[in-house]
Design a protein around this motif. Structure first.
Motif, short mmCIF file in Angstrom:
data_model
loop_
_atom_site.label_atom_id
_atom_site.label_comp_id
_atom_site.label_asym_id
_atom_site.label_seq_id
_atom_site.Cartn_x
_atom_site.Cartn_y
_atom_site.Cartn_z
N ALA A 140 0.82 -1.22 0.00
CA ALA A 140 0.00 0.00 0.00
C ALA A 140 0.85 1.26 0.00
O ALA A 140 0.43 2.29 -0.55
CB ALA A 140 -0.93 -0.01 1.21
N SER A 141 2.02 1.20 0.60
CA SER A 141 2.87 2.39 0.70
C SER A 141 4.06 2.36 -0.27
O SER A 141 4.93 3.22 -0.20
CB SER A 141 3.40 2.53 2.13
N LEU A 169 -1.79 2.67 -8.22
CA LEU A 169 -0.43 2.32 -7.81
C LEU A 169 0.43 2.06 -9.04
O LEU A 169 -0.07 1.71 -10.11
CB LEU A 169 -0.45 1.09 -6.90
N VAL A 270 -5.01 -3.91 0.27
CA VAL A 270 -4.35 -2.68 -0.18
C VAL A 270 -5.39 -1.61 -0.49
O VAL A 270 -5.24 -0.43 -0.13
CB VAL A 270 -3.47 -2.96 -1.42
N ARG A 273 -6.64 0.02 2.66
CA ARG A 273 -5.67 0.93 3.29
C ARG A 273 -5.50 2.22 2.51
O ARG A 273 -5.08 3.24 3.07
CB ARG A 273 -4.32 0.23 3.47
N THR A 274 -5.77 2.17 1.21
CA THR A 274 -5.57 3.35 0.36
C THR A 274 -6.91 3.87 -0.17
O THR A 274 -6.96 4.49 -1.23
CB THR A 274 -4.64 3.00 -0.81
N TYR A 275 -7.97 3.64 0.58
CA TYR A 275 -9.31 3.89 0.07
C TYR A 275 -9.51 5.31 -0.44
O TYR A 275 -10.16 5.53 -1.48
CB TYR A 275 -10.36 3.58 1.14
N THR A 277 -7.60 7.31 -1.94
CA THR A 277 -7.07 7.49 -3.30
C THR A 277 -7.54 6.38 -4.23
O THR A 277 -7.69 6.60 -5.43
CB THR A 277 -5.53 7.53 -3.28
N ALA A 278 -7.76 5.19 -3.68
CA ALA A 278 -8.15 4.06 -4.51
C ALA A 278 -9.55 4.24 -5.09
O ALA A 278 -9.79 3.94 -6.27
CB ALA A 278 -8.09 2.76 -3.70
#
Length: 301
Positions: A140-141, A169, A270, A273-275, A277-278
Motif C-alpha cells: 500500500a505504501s 499504484l 491494499v 488501506r488506500t481507500y 485514493t483508490a
C-alpha cells in the motif's frame, strides 16, 4: 460467523497437512498423514503411541505438531479431537476428484467444482493473516511494485498488476526473466517485489526476487512450498494450497485458483488501506472504459 466460514476454518488442520506435507521429512510425513487420515484414532494416542503407530520417534511427533502450528503435542491432540467431532457430525462424504477419460461432462463439472472449493478452503485455512497484513502494508505504501511469474503464475502476476494499476499504484508484471532482473536492479527500499511460484523453485522467478531483496526492496513470495528456495529471499511468505495433480488436471490449474484467492486478498487489503485514493482511481478507470461497454445505437459506427 457463517456455517461456510466455520467449515473452512474447521478444516484448518487437514489443510495444513496437505499444504506442508511436501516440505516435511519422510518420517514427519508419516505422522502428518496418520493424523489427517484418522484424527479420531490419533486423538486418543499418547505421543509415544503415535510414534509407535507411525514408526517414528516422539521427537518427530513433536516436531510435526510444531510445524503444523501447534505449541506441542497436547495442542495437536485437542485439534484432532475437534476435527474428529466435526467429521462425525453428519456431513456428506466428499466426492472424489479423480477425472476419468470417459467421465460424462456433468461429472467433470461436479468434480472440478468440488476440487476448486476444496482448494479455496485449504488456501484460506492455511493463509497466515499476519504475513498477509505485513505484505498489504508494504504494498500500500510502495513507491513501485514489481510482480514476477511465468506460465500460469505469470497470468496471476498480470491479474494482480492490473488490479493495482486501477487503484492508482505503480505496478508492472514481468514474465521475461531478463527484463525481470534488469528491472529488479532498479528497486530500492520503499519498493515491493512479489514472486509467484507454485513450486517455490522456479529459477526465473527466484532470481529477480533475490536481486530485489539484495537491493533493499520488501519482498513477498506467493507459493505452495513455504520451505522452497524462493522463501529465503522473501520478507513475507503467503502460502497457497498444494492440490493433488492428476493426468487430466495439471497442477497449474489448481495452483492458479489458490494464487488468485491470495492475490485478491492482497489487493482488497491494499484497496482498504488506500481507500481515499483508490476509490477515485477506480471511479476514473470505470468512467474511462464506460463507452466501450455501452451498446451502440443501430446504424452507428
Amino acid at each position: 460467523m457463517t456455517r461456510e466460514v466455520k467449515e473452512i476454518f474447521g478444516n484448518a488442520l487437514a489443510a495444513k497437512v496437505r499444504t506442508l506435507g511436501p516440505s516435511m521429512t519422510r518420517s514427519m510425513q508419516r505422522v502428518a498423514e496418520a493424523v489427517a487420515k484418522d484424527p479420531a484414532g490419533c486423538a486418543v494416542l499418547t505421543v509415544t503411541g503415535l510414534a509407535e503407530l507411525t514408526g517414528t520417534s516422539e521427537a518427530t511427533v513433536v516436531r510435526t505438531a510444531r510445524l503444523l502450528g501447534y505449541p506441542g503435542y497436547r495442542d495437536l491432540r485437542l485439534a484432532l479431537a475437534g476435527l474428529a467431532a466435526q467429521q462425525q457430525s453428519g456431513r456428506a462424504p466428499a466426492i472424489t476428484t479423480d477425472i476419468a477419460v470417459d467421465d460424462p461432462l456433468a461429472d467433470v463439472v461436479a468434480k472440478l467444482a468440488y476440487d476448486e472449493q476444496q482448494t479455496l478452503a485449504d488456501t484460506a485455512a492455511g493463509l497466515d493473516v499476519a504475513q498477509l497484513g505485513a505484505a498489504v502494508a508494504a504494498t500500500a505504501s510502495a513507491r513501485r511494485i514489481d510482480v514476477y511469474g511465468v506460465g500460469a503464475s505469470g497470468l496471476v502476476a498480470q491479474d494482480l498488476t492490473q488490479k493495482l494499476l486501477r487503484i492508482g499504484l505503480i505496478a508492472q508484471a514481468h514474465s521475461d526473466p531478463h527484463l525481470a532482473v534488469t528491472n529488479a536492479v532498479q528497486l530500492r527500499t520503499g519498493d515491493v517485489a512479489i514472486a509467484i511460484t507454485h513450486s517455490g523453485s522456479t529459477g526465473d522467478v527466484i532470481e529477480p526476487l533475490r536481486v530485489a531483496f539484495e537491493h533493499g526492496a520488501t519482498t513477498v513470495a506467493i507459493t505452495g512450498r513455504p520451505g522452497g528456495a524462493v522463501a529465503q529471499y522473501a520478507d513475507h511468505v503467503l502460502t497457497t494450497s498444494t492440490a493433488r495433480e492428476s493426468e487430466l488436471r495439471p497442477a497449474a490449474m489448481s495452483s492458479r485458483t489458490s494464487q488468485l484467492l491470495v492475490v485478491d486478498c492482497l489487493f482488497v487489503g491494499v484497496a482498504q488501506r488506500t481507500y481515499e485514493t483508490a476509490a477515485p482511481a477506480l471511479a476514473a478507470s470505470y468512467e474511462a472504459l464506460a463507452h466501450r461497454h455501452r451498446r451502440q445505437a443501430p446504424g452507428s459506427r
